[in-house]
Scaffold this active site. Structure first.
Site, mmCIF file in Angstrom:
data_model
loop_
_atom_site.group_PDB
_atom_site.id
_atom_site.type_symbol
_atom_site.label_atom_id
_atom_site.label_comp_id
_atom_site.label_asym_id
_atom_site.label_seq_id
_atom_site.Cartn_x
_atom_site.Cartn_y
_atom_site.Cartn_z
ATOM 1 N N GLU A 11 3.937 1.671 -1.248
ATOM 2 C CA GLU A 11 4.515 1.961 -2.573
ATOM 3 C C GLU A 11 3.451 2.530 -3.512
ATOM 4 O O GLU A 11 3.706 3.431 -4.310
ATOM 5 C CB GLU A 11 5.107 0.684 -3.177
ATOM 6 C CG GLU A 11 6.377 0.249 -2.477
ATOM 7 C CD GLU A 11 6.728 -1.203 -2.777
ATOM 8 O OE1 GLU A 11 7.848 -1.435 -3.249
ATOM 9 O OE2 GLU A 11 5.891 -2.097 -2.539
ATOM 10 N N CYS B 184 -21.076 -2.310 36.969
ATOM 11 C CA CYS B 184 -20.531 -1.705 38.181
ATOM 12 C C CYS B 184 -21.593 -1.063 39.058
ATOM 13 O O CYS B 184 -21.291 -0.619 40.170
ATOM 14 C CB CYS B 184 -19.473 -0.666 37.823
ATOM 15 S SG CYS B 184 -20.191 0.782 37.018
ATOM 16 N N CYS C 9 -22.414 4.237 30.737
ATOM 17 C CA CYS C 9 -21.867 4.212 32.082
ATOM 18 C C CYS C 9 -20.611 5.089 32.026
ATOM 19 O O CYS C 9 -19.731 4.865 31.195
ATOM 20 C CB CYS C 9 -21.489 2.780 32.450
ATOM 21 S SG CYS C 9 -20.465 2.695 33.910
ATOM 22 N N LYS D 153 -27.059 -13.906 -7.994
ATOM 23 C CA LYS D 153 -27.784 -12.634 -8.055
ATOM 24 C C LYS D 153 -27.265 -11.757 -6.914
ATOM 25 O O LYS D 153 -27.573 -11.976 -5.745
ATOM 26 C CB LYS D 153 -29.282 -12.871 -7.923
ATOM 27 C CG LYS D 153 -30.101 -11.625 -8.148
ATOM 28 C CD LYS D 153 -31.577 -11.997 -8.287
ATOM 29 C CE LYS D 153 -32.441 -10.815 -8.676
ATOM 30 N NZ LYS D 153 -32.316 -9.665 -7.823
ATOM 31 N N GLU E 21 -23.627 -4.795 -11.209
ATOM 32 C CA GLU E 21 -24.165 -4.489 -9.885
ATOM 33 C C GLU E 21 -23.108 -3.792 -9.034
ATOM 34 O O GLU E 21 -21.994 -4.305 -8.880
ATOM 35 C CB GLU E 21 -24.572 -5.822 -9.237
ATOM 36 C CG GLU E 21 -25.598 -5.713 -8.160
ATOM 37 C CD GLU E 21 -27.030 -5.537 -8.681
ATOM 38 O OE1 GLU E 21 -27.230 -5.403 -9.911
ATOM 39 O OE2 GLU E 21 -27.933 -5.510 -7.831
ATOM 40 N N ASP F 106 0.827 4.282 -2.583
ATOM 41 C CA ASP F 106 0.573 5.668 -2.185
ATOM 42 C C ASP F 106 1.623 6.620 -2.741
ATOM 43 O O ASP F 106 1.322 7.757 -3.098
ATOM 44 C CB ASP F 106 0.569 5.790 -0.653
ATOM 45 C CG ASP F 106 -0.742 5.300 -0.081
ATOM 46 O OD1 ASP F 106 -1.666 5.050 -0.876
ATOM 47 O OD2 ASP F 106 -0.823 5.143 1.148
ATOM 48 N N LEU G 120 -36.019 -8.637 -13.999
ATOM 49 C CA LEU G 120 -36.160 -10.066 -14.278
ATOM 50 C C LEU G 120 -37.442 -10.596 -13.655
ATOM 51 O O LEU G 120 -37.841 -10.162 -12.580
ATOM 52 C CB LEU G 120 -34.982 -10.839 -13.681
ATOM 53 C CG LEU G 120 -33.607 -10.571 -14.274
ATOM 54 C CD1 LEU G 120 -32.536 -11.275 -13.458
ATOM 55 C CD2 LEU G 120 -33.568 -11.064 -15.713
ATOM 56 N N ASP H 32 0.844 -1.198 0.000
ATOM 57 C CA ASP H 32 0.000 0.000 0.000
ATOM 58 C C ASP H 32 0.877 1.245 0.000
ATOM 59 O O ASP H 32 0.557 2.253 -0.616
ATOM 60 C CB ASP H 32 -0.866 0.052 1.270
ATOM 61 C CG ASP H 32 -1.910 -1.044 1.271
ATOM 62 O OD1 ASP H 32 -1.910 -1.841 0.311
ATOM 63 O OD2 ASP H 32 -2.694 -1.100 2.227
HETATM 64 S S1 IVH Z 1 -29.130 -9.661 -15.436
HETATM 65 C C1 IVH Z 1 -32.105 -8.255 -18.459
HETATM 66 N N1 IVH Z 1 -27.439 -10.712 -13.711
HETATM 67 O O1 IVH Z 1 -31.136 -8.221 -10.416
HETATM 68 C C2 IVH Z 1 -31.082 -8.758 -17.521
HETATM 69 N N2 IVH Z 1 -29.020 -9.110 -12.921
HETATM 70 O O2 IVH Z 1 -34.332 -7.873 -11.372
HETATM 71 C C3 IVH Z 1 -30.827 -7.830 -16.435
HETATM 72 N N3 IVH Z 1 -28.788 -8.583 -10.544
HETATM 73 O O3 IVH Z 1 -31.824 -5.135 -11.901
HETATM 74 C C4 IVH Z 1 -30.193 -8.293 -15.257
HETATM 75 N N4 IVH Z 1 -27.105 -9.908 -10.130
HETATM 76 O O4 IVH Z 1 -29.825 -5.309 -10.374
HETATM 77 C C5 IVH Z 1 -28.469 -9.858 -13.900
HETATM 78 N N5 IVH Z 1 -25.873 -11.681 -12.302
HETATM 79 C C6 IVH Z 1 -26.886 -10.835 -12.497
HETATM 80 C C7 IVH Z 1 -27.423 -10.058 -11.435
HETATM 81 C C8 IVH Z 1 -28.489 -9.209 -11.701
HETATM 82 C C9 IVH Z 1 -27.943 -9.024 -9.621
HETATM 83 C C10 IVH Z 1 -29.892 -7.609 -10.287
HETATM 84 C C11 IVH Z 1 -29.923 -6.425 -11.211
HETATM 85 C C12 IVH Z 1 -31.267 -6.411 -11.836
HETATM 86 C C13 IVH Z 1 -32.059 -7.303 -10.946
HETATM 87 C C14 IVH Z 1 -33.060 -8.072 -11.758
#
Ligand code: IVH
Length: 672
Positions: A36, A417, A432, A116, A177, A38, A84, A34
């Protein structure tokens, strides 16, 4: 250095810094320390300060936050960011599979299954290989411009290395994400709690809250991260056809090649049985991950097939998310236990009828403070809903069945205490204030010896308890008086372990000063604040004498912390401990001291007024890293007032007091 040479050096530094950023934040495989790192960053910041015309918005110096913005601009997405379809039922996955096979009966295909990630969806736009815009999903069509904050996330490339030929002349978008790793989440909540603020309910909210900051300097400190999961190339201002990459798996490989962080825990499955097995695996193992996931995303791998399947209004037909069951359960609240912490805060903890939540038996939950008890309208005997979120300890969400009227009252006296408890103005915690309260004392020594502080191996809670019980220590400075012979009579302590412990205690005398500042246990002073203090105060004696105004003038030290530090060193018991530490020969020195040659501002106090072209925080850092001080008001002790455009009353004060006023250019000259 002339401008041409500076330009070359800047290019070289940017390349090196981004390489090391990627090694650290994307590949989790750092190759330099870290310190180096910086040094490289400081050199770049210095050159950009001297040659501001060479500083670009995508410079890695921006990772610590540029100037605050006034409002979030709307950004229209090139193609909608769909959501989704989701299900909690694994049976629905077979239906999803059946539906697709009916729609494209001739096709043979794989599924690409991903975790997800429970965060905030974002879209990053790159032009000419450089990050130009970052936006949240918003309503799917239009999101908020969060470019200033996204630039602070180290796993988001500011410019792309290895750009594939097919993308080098076109604008493209990387969707993914933004999330908060559990470690960062815990740290933020600890800090919020000790500052009397409401903790965030879960990492997702904390990530959302961090992205909503207008000041990227705040976001930069939150420790956000980003996983890329979709590549959307553009063709003349519209999303390109799917032919560029043939599958989701290939686009993930391309993203990784380009320097994005992609989640490696995915699987390609030939059929839905394999998909269900993979979902089951992660439903069991999700607690092992260093970030939160709320389910799995199942995608048809073939991008051309995705286009054929298309989407309904709001979600694609080629994907579905399987959501894990909520991590909540109801149970009976058997008792509320008041527990005393290191700072004397008395915290209510729920003792629950044990219940299984997401594969773990839960019998304790956090209740935070008296306000939270009121808010929940909770009492012993009530039936409560408990949730296991990202936190180490689960929490009570609400009372589902009130069995005992009224709200549980915390005791008026310290359960350790018996001393009176005090609730200070504007604080959520009851404390306390007895400085010799035994539980606080025990926890203070534990903190002093902990890894982040003086790191004294072999000095855990059990041994500390024995030392206190035997009357061998009355404060942590007494540790340095211990001899092997004092320790040998203690339970399960042989001659060898006693010798080792004495040795380890002795060695702790040489730890960096920041560790000592942290270990003292000053309220609100965490590890990072301790480092900032150590960079500014090179000896304990200097810190001891610091006035509140001097402390407040330090970037990142707020008024509450400044007051706490000041008061700590004016308290009789603490002064006594510090004198004993000094007498014991604590020789801590700061490892990150700026090299002597650069400390040309030592002893000088600067005040800034009016608008200068550098971000104010950067200018202040430059003064501090050269050993100078920055103050927010002008006095006779001020050495220089740096006046930018439209200076305020500080300018006229300086004139009145005869303090030297310099321009931004003169200031820059002094830097070099
Ligand atoms: S694909 C059309 N892959 O889940 C495809 N989404 O309701 C769009 N999310 O809004 C999403 N991990 O915020 C995808 N590996 C992943 C994901 C992912 C999290 C979230 C994302 C999206 C929501 C879907």
């Amino acid at each position: 250095m002339d401008i041409r040479r500076a330009g070359n050096r800047i290019k070289e530094l940017v390349g090196q810094i981004e390489y090391h950023n990627r090694k650290y934040y994307v590949e989790d495989n750092p190759v330099i320390s870290d310190y180096e790192f910086d040094i490289l960053l400081k050199e770049l910041a210095g050159l950009e300060a001297r040659f501001p015309e060479l500083a670009t918005p995508d410079s890695p110096t921006r990772r610590v936050g540029g100037a605050p913005i006034k409002e979030f601009r709307p950004v229209r997405h090139v193609s909608p960011m769909l959501s989704l379809d989701n299900t909690y039922n694994k049976g629905d996955l077979s239906e999803f599979d059946g539906r697709i096979r009916r729609l494209v009966p001739d096709a043979r295909f794989d599924y690409f299954v991903e975790l997800k990630i429970d965060g905030i969806a974002a879209s990053l736009t790159y032009e000419g290989g450089k990050l130009t815009v970052a936006a949240t999903r918003g309503d799917g069509l239009t999101g908020d411009d969060i470019t200033h904050n996204a630039r602070t996330i180290r796993s988001i490339p500011l410019s792309i290395r290895n750009i594939p030929e097919s993308l080098s002349h076109t604008r493209f978008h990387v969707r993914g994400e933004i999330f908060l790793p559990l470690k960062s989440f815990e740290k933020i909540n600890d800090e919020r709690l000790s500052g009397g603020l409401e903790p965030f309910a879960n990492p997702r909210n904390a990530a959302g809250g961090s992205l909503k900051q207008l000041d990227p300097g705040i976001t930069a400190k939150r420790g956000l991260d980003f996983f890329a999961y979709q590549l959307v190339p553009e063709d003349a201002g519209r999303p390109a056809s799917a032919s560029m990459f043939e599958s989701q798996s290939k686009s993930m490989e391309a993203l990784e090649e380009m320097g994005f962080k992609v989640n490696k825990l995915h699987k390609t499955c030939p059929d839905i049985g394999c998909v269900v097995d993979f979902c089951n695996d992660w439903e069991d193992k999700r607690a092992e991950l260093p970030y939160e996931i709320d389910g799995m995303v199942i995608k048809v791998d073939d991008l051309r097939l995705q286009v054929r399947l298309g989407s309904t209004g709001k979600s694609p037909r080629w994907a579905i998310s399987y959501k894990f069951p909520a991590k909540q359960a109801t149970t009976r609240l058997n008792d509320i236990i008041a527990s005393v912490g290191r700072t004397g805060a008395v915290t209510p903890v729920a003792s629950l009828e044990p219940v299984r939540i997401g594969g773990v038996t839960v019998s304790r939950a956090a209740l935070y403070n008296a306000d939270e008890l009121e808010r929940l309208d909770i009492n012993v005997g009530d039936i409560v809903l408990v949730e296991r979120g990202g936190e180490v300890i689960p929490k009570v969400v609400k009372v589902v069945e009130k069995k005992t009227p009224g709200v549980f009252k915390l005791p008026d006296n310290c359960p350790s205490c018996g001393g009176g408890l005090v609730r200070e103005e504007g604080e959520a915690a009851t404390r306390c204030i007895n400085t010799s309260c035994p539980v606080q004392f025990q926890k203070n020594v534990e903190h002093y010896a902990s890894r982040g502080a003086m790191n004294i191996e072999g000095l855990g809670p059990k041994v500390i308890d024995l030392l206190i019980g035997a009357g061998l220590i009355g404060d942590f400075a007494d540790l340095y008086k211990l001899k092997t012979d004092d320790l040998v009579p203690l339970e399960r302590m042989g001659k060898k372990s006693a010798d080792n412990l004495v040795d380890n205690i002795e060695q702790s005398k040489g730890r960096p000063l920041s560790r000592l500042y942290y270990g003292l246990g000053i309220r609100h002073v965490g590890g990072r604040s301790a480092e900032i203090l150590a960079a500014r105060f090179n000896s304990l004696d200097d810190l001891l004498k610091a006035e509140v105004s001097e402390l407040e003038a330090i970037n990142e030290i707020g008024p509450v912390m400044a007051r706490a530090i000041h008061d700590f060193f004016r308290e009789g018991h603490n002064i006594n401990v510090i004198n004993k530490l000094k007498a014991a020969g604590i020789t801590n020195s700061e490892e990150r001291k700026a090299p002597e040659a650069h400390r040309n501002f030592a002893g000088k106090t600067f005040v800034f007024t009016g608008a200068i072209s550098l971000p104010r925080a950067d200018a202040e850092d430059m003064v501090k890293s050269r050993g100078g001080k920055v103050s927010s008001s002008v006095s006779r002790k001020t050495d220089y007032v740096v006046a930018g455009a439209d200076p305020g009353s500080k300018y006229s004060n300086a004139k009145k007091l005869g303090v030297e006023i310099i321009s931004e250019d003169e200031f820059r000259n002094m830097l070099s």
